[in-house]
Design a protein around this motif. Structure first.
Motif, PDB file in Angstrom:
ATOM      1  N   ASN A 180       0.850  -1.183   0.000  1.00  0.00           N
ATOM      2  CA  ASN A 180       0.000   0.000   0.000  1.00  0.00           C
ATOM      3  C   ASN A 180       0.892   1.242   0.000  1.00  0.00           C
ATOM      4  N   PHE A 181       0.245   2.391  -0.124  1.00  0.00           N
ATOM      5  CA  PHE A 181       0.976   3.647  -0.286  1.00  0.00           C
ATOM      6  C   PHE A 181       1.835   3.970   0.938  1.00  0.00           C
ATOM      7  N   GLY A 185       7.057   4.491   2.743  1.00  0.00           N
ATOM      8  CA  GLY A 185       7.913   5.104   3.752  1.00  0.00           C
ATOM      9  C   GLY A 185       8.991   4.177   4.275  1.00  0.00           C
ATOM     10  N   GLN A 186       8.874   2.872   4.012  1.00  0.00           N
ATOM     11  CA  GLN A 186       9.865   1.898   4.444  1.00  0.00           C
ATOM     12  C   GLN A 186      10.879   1.585   3.345  1.00  0.00           C
ATOM     13  N   HIS A 187      10.764   2.272   2.216  1.00  0.00           N
ATOM     14  CA  HIS A 187      11.593   1.936   1.053  1.00  0.00           C
ATOM     15  C   HIS A 187      12.529   3.079   0.672  1.00  0.00           C
ATOM     16  N   HIS A 188      13.563   2.700  -0.078  1.00  0.00           N
ATOM     17  CA  HIS A 188      14.420   3.696  -0.713  1.00  0.00           C
ATOM     18  C   HIS A 188      13.668   4.258  -1.917  1.00  0.00           C
ATOM     19  N   LEU A 189      13.674   5.572  -2.045  1.00  0.00           N
ATOM     20  CA  LEU A 189      12.958   6.240  -3.130  1.00  0.00           C
ATOM     21  C   LEU A 189      13.945   7.002  -3.999  1.00  0.00           C
ATOM     22  N   THR A 202       1.694  12.024  -4.147  1.00  0.00           N
ATOM     23  CA  THR A 202       0.243  11.979  -4.035  1.00  0.00           C
ATOM     24  C   THR A 202      -0.313  11.039  -5.090  1.00  0.00           C
ATOM     25  N   ALA A 203      -1.203  10.156  -4.680  1.00  0.00           N
ATOM     26  CA  ALA A 203      -1.805   9.207  -5.614  1.00  0.00           C
ATOM     27  C   ALA A 203      -3.270   8.984  -5.229  1.00  0.00           C
ATOM     28  N   LEU A 204      -4.022   8.432  -6.178  1.00  0.00           N
ATOM     29  CA  LEU A 204      -5.460   8.222  -6.002  1.00  0.00           C
ATOM     30  C   LEU A 204      -5.740   6.720  -6.044  1.00  0.00           C
ATOM     31  N   ARG A 205      -6.509   6.241  -5.072  1.00  0.00           N
ATOM     32  CA  ARG A 205      -6.931   4.832  -5.058  1.00  0.00           C
ATOM     33  C   ARG A 205      -8.383   4.752  -4.644  1.00  0.00           C
ATOM     34  N   ASP A 206      -9.201   4.124  -5.503  1.00  0.00           N
ATOM     35  CA  ASP A 206     -10.642   3.983  -5.238  1.00  0.00           C
ATOM     36  C   ASP A 206     -11.286   5.325  -4.915  1.00  0.00           C
ATOM     37  N   ALA A 252      13.428  -5.175 -16.942  1.00  0.00           N
ATOM     38  CA  ALA A 252      14.390  -4.476 -16.086  1.00  0.00           C
ATOM     39  C   ALA A 252      13.677  -3.708 -14.980  1.00  0.00           C
ATOM     40  N   LEU A 253      12.431  -3.288 -15.263  1.00  0.00           N
ATOM     41  CA  LEU A 253      11.589  -2.631 -14.270  1.00  0.00           C
ATOM     42  C   LEU A 253      10.221  -3.293 -14.266  1.00  0.00           C
ATOM     43  N   VAL A 254       9.570  -3.248 -13.111  1.00  0.00           N
ATOM     44  CA  VAL A 254       8.183  -3.704 -13.012  1.00  0.00           C
ATOM     45  C   VAL A 254       7.376  -2.612 -12.321  1.00  0.00           C
ATOM     46  N   GLU A 255       6.090  -2.601 -12.587  1.00  0.00           N
ATOM     47  CA  GLU A 255       5.231  -1.618 -11.932  1.00  0.00           C
ATOM     48  C   GLU A 255       4.966  -2.034 -10.490  1.00  0.00           C
ATOM     49  N   VAL A 256       4.968  -1.049  -9.603  1.00  0.00           N
ATOM     50  CA  VAL A 256       4.681  -1.233  -8.186  1.00  0.00           C
ATOM     51  C   VAL A 256       3.393  -0.481  -7.863  1.00  0.00           C
TER      52      VAL A 256
END
Length: 296
Positions: A180-181, A185-189, A202-206, A252-256
């Motif tokens: 989830n979004f 916060g637990q990942h390297h960005l 900022t993102a939109l879900r449902d 080489a990349l996948v969508e998250v």
């Protein structure tokens, strides 16, 4: 007459670039030759057009008056010639400023067909991830990605594409895949142009807007750099499908977080303010509006 037009053209570009040496490189002349041409114009008119110092060139009142009229005259001559030839026989040099990655991945592959339609036309692709001064760079138009540029420019929306979260499979195997979004916060960005330099993602879900503080471990100021960093396993990045289609196709990349929607990346044609876009610029923007693929 040709000498007079050349004098005006060199004078205009000298003012726009603020540099005799840059105009010399553009025109294939020596710097002293450019300086002498401007001096000859001043002598012919009997007025001082430029004030020269060691640091800059500045216009006199007479120079200001001549500049606007000279631009109109030169643009009018080219437009008249192109109008007489017809839309299928445009000539001259089309100078287009654009982001480097977008230019390489999207515009260059589309250019052969456009130039095939206009065999007398030349293209000068000014690729840079910095936003250039269109007038100073002598551009007929620019291509810009992102929010609509400010109202001091004439803009035209061309197409829009999805922006998505992407990461390398090796990174996700090592650090885990966010569900989830909030888990971002637990990942390297990875920060890049697609995130707009904002402090939050900022993102939109449902139909619900979610916000996540954005503190990148790695930041780059080019789109290709952000894609490369994500591909190298440095973290999760935001990229438009225009920028990362090849990497997604190759794996080489996948969508998250595919359930989350980001604002699309919109491409605009931008024209210098205060003047009508040239026929060649209008023809190119017409063409791009037809062939650029929207997938938002």
């Amino acid at each position: 007459m040709n000498d007079r037009l050349q004098q005006l053209a060199i004078f205009v570009r000298t003012v726009e670039t603020g540099s005799f040496s840059k105009v010399a490189r553009e025109c294939g002349l020596s710097q002293p030759s450019v300086s002498r041409t401007v001096a000859a114009l001043e002598e012919r008119l009997g007025v001082k057009l430029l004030t020269r110092t060691t640091r800059q060139l500045s216009l006199t009142d007479a120079g200001e008056t001549l500049l606007s009229r000279a631009r109109e005259a030169l643009a009018g001559i080219e437009e008249a010639e192109n109008a007489a030839r017809g839309a299928d026989r445009l000539s001259g040099t089309l100078r287009v400023s654009m982001p480097a990655t977008f230019g390489v991945k999207q515009i260059v592959p589309l250019l052969p067909a456009f130039l095939e339609r206009h065999p007398l036309l030349r293209a000068d692709l000014m690729m840079s991830d910095r936003y250039e001064n269109l007038i100073a760079e002598g551009a007929n138009m620019a291509l810009r990605i992102g929010n609509q540029p400010d109202s001091s420019f004439v803009t035209r929306k061309l197409a829009a594409t999805r922006r998505l979260f992407v990461a390398a499979p090796a990174y996700l195997a090592r650090r885990g895949t966010p569900k989830n979004f909030a888990e971002l916060g637990q990942h390297h960005l990875v920060g890049g142009p697609s995130d707009g330099g904002e402090q939050n993602w900022t993102a939109l879900r449902d139909g619900v807007t979610e916000i996540q503080p954005f503190d990148p471990r790695v930041r780059t100021h080019s789109a290709i750099g952000a894609v490369a960093c994500a591909s190298a396993g440095l973290g999760i990045a935001i990229a438009s499908t225009w920028m990362c289609a090849d990497e997604l196709a190759s794996g080489a990349l996948v969508e998250v977080l595919p359930d989350y929607r980001l604002a699309p990346a919109t491409a605009y044609a931008v024209f210098p303010a205060g003047r009508r876009p040239s026929l060649k610029a209008r023809a190119f923007s017409d063409y791009l509006e037809q062939v650029l693929v929207s997938d938002q």
